[in-house]
Design an enzyme around this catalytic site. Sequence first.
Site, mmCIF file in Angstrom:
data_model
loop_
_atom_site.group_PDB
_atom_site.id
_atom_site.type_symbol
_atom_site.label_atom_id
_atom_site.label_comp_id
_atom_site.label_asym_id
_atom_site.label_seq_id
_atom_site.Cartn_x
_atom_site.Cartn_y
_atom_site.Cartn_z
ATOM 1 N N LYS A 148 0.861 -1.198 0.000
ATOM 2 C CA LYS A 148 0.000 0.000 0.000
ATOM 3 C C LYS A 148 0.892 1.240 0.000
ATOM 4 C CE LYS A 148 -3.976 1.868 2.617
ATOM 5 N NZ LYS A 148 -4.791 1.712 3.847
ATOM 6 N N SER A 163 -9.713 2.248 2.649
ATOM 7 C CA SER A 163 -8.803 2.912 1.746
ATOM 8 C C SER A 163 -7.896 1.965 0.961
ATOM 9 C CB SER A 163 -7.920 3.881 2.536
ATOM 10 O OG SER A 163 -7.131 3.199 3.494
ATOM 11 N N SER A 175 -9.839 -0.190 6.798
ATOM 12 C CA SER A 175 -9.222 -0.144 5.463
ATOM 13 C C SER A 175 -8.541 -1.410 4.993
ATOM 14 C CB SER A 175 -8.222 1.001 5.391
ATOM 15 O OG SER A 175 -8.924 2.203 5.256
HETATM 16 N N1 GLN Z 1 -12.984 4.357 5.701
HETATM 17 C C1 GLN Z 1 -12.522 4.836 6.958
HETATM 18 C C2 GLN Z 1 -12.221 6.287 6.863
HETATM 19 O O1 GLN Z 1 -12.501 6.858 5.875
HETATM 20 C C3 GLN Z 1 -11.340 4.045 7.411
HETATM 21 C C4 GLN Z 1 -10.096 4.410 6.707
HETATM 22 C C5 GLN Z 1 -8.924 3.575 7.145
HETATM 23 O O2 GLN Z 1 -9.068 2.574 7.828
HETATM 24 N N2 GLN Z 1 -7.749 4.047 6.795
HETATM 25 O O3 GLN Z 1 -11.729 6.885 7.758
#
Ligand code: GLN
Length: 493
Positions: free
Chosen positions: A80, A155, A179
């Site tokens: 990532k 994400s 994410s």
């Molecule tokens: N979707 C969640 C957010 O927008 C989690 C993002 C993540 O885990 N990095 O904050």
Amino acid sequence: MSSLTSLTAARLAALIRTGEVSSEEVTRAHLDQIAAVDDRVHAFLHVDTDRALEVARRVDAKRRAGAPLGPLAGVPVAVKDLFAYVGAPTTCGSRMLENWCPPYNAAVTERVLAADMVILGKTNLDEFAMGSSTETSAFGPTHNPWDLARVPGGSGGGSAAALAALEAPVALGSDTGGSIRQPAAVTGTVGIKPTYGGVSRYGAVAMASSLDQPGPCARTVLDAALLHQVIGGYDPRDATSIDAPVPDVVAAAQSPDVAGMKIGVVKEFGGEGFEPGVERRFHEAVAALAGAGAEIVEVSCPYFPLALGAYYLIMPSEVSSNMARFDAMRYGRRVGDDGTRSVEDVMRASRGAGFGAEVKRRIILGTYALSSGYYDAYYGSAQKVRTLIIQDFRAAFSTVDVLMSPSTPTTAIRIGEPLTDLMAGYKADLCTIPSNLAGIPAGSFPAGLSDNGLPVGVQVMAPVLADDRVYRVGSALEALLEPRFAPLTKEAR
Ligand code: GLN
């Protein structure tokens, strides 16, 4: 033999170890697959072709010389794009860090390299990991390989899509509110958020430091465990790293035995807002575990419905502080520095041009929540809710070994939807956020397809440092549900 890109990491490692295939052949097969499909999937922001082949050849030479090789030696991995990797850009999906190359490696990068794994490249993500769809990336969305018109979650949608499109056998992710798990759920792959502190955050660009946790993404439970073993463990450079042995996740991933285990089903996660096909697959998965000898009980966690609200105060508060480092003075994008403007003006112009709308929204929200006069009402209250959620988990784990819920309320949504309906994206993490707030380990496992033919994930949560329980239940689910939903054929394992 199936094509090399459809094999598991465990099988690839075995073939490489015995010399039946070379790491170079395996690496080339994945690079070819990336070349063939990634213009449609867009899982990668950077493909590190030359270095990947060079590393692969080095591993092959090591094997020929009879040097000892680790359990995933020679196996390709996708990373990532928020983990620092010297010699490649680390953009975090942001114009702010476009073309920025870090001067040091993240702990997880170091560890996969030390384990003789081959880094294929950097995968797409929502900007600075803020989002649930990969659409807030400044470099365009990733497409879900199951349906290119849909998002792969976020994400870490790039890492999950790379696995589902057979571009990589395993990948690295990070999970602040879901994410790793949420993209795993909507791409039919496996994603594990380890216990907070179980995998070092050193060199992972911070989003919300009290929630962020790197972890493994894979197509099988064993592969996730093998990668977890490689990246896990104490690191003095991360102040919250846990100085304890990594739970034996590899053994657990090979013990699909849930007889006598007590499994709690979270009462609050179901009903309104949940896709019927998701609920059906979830209940079938639970019934299968019951059939295998697990004892199933319904457990109420009354404060879980407040987790999303608390998260959207705590997370932006930490975001507003973490994003302050991008001041355009030391590294990253600088705009409008024509020699006549003040430092403040240049910072303002650079941050204005460098950050996208979602990042700015969260900085503003967090700054507001932390401002004097509002701190107690917002940040303070959210922290109290966080404690109540930890207490919910504590009470639950005094009676059950693990908790389960669907990983996400729905299957993959269409590209464009989260951007027009912000809540659609935020709600995707309804079920995953409580474990980030409590720091406990949790994983998402494939549970079949919903009525629309799209993958459904189920979530398993366990107490702090009982990551092995997540893998044990995950491997049982994989064995029990395989006849109905196999992301891989038996032959590929
Ligand atoms: N979707 C969640 C957010 O927008 C989690 C993002 C993540 O885990 N990095 O904050």
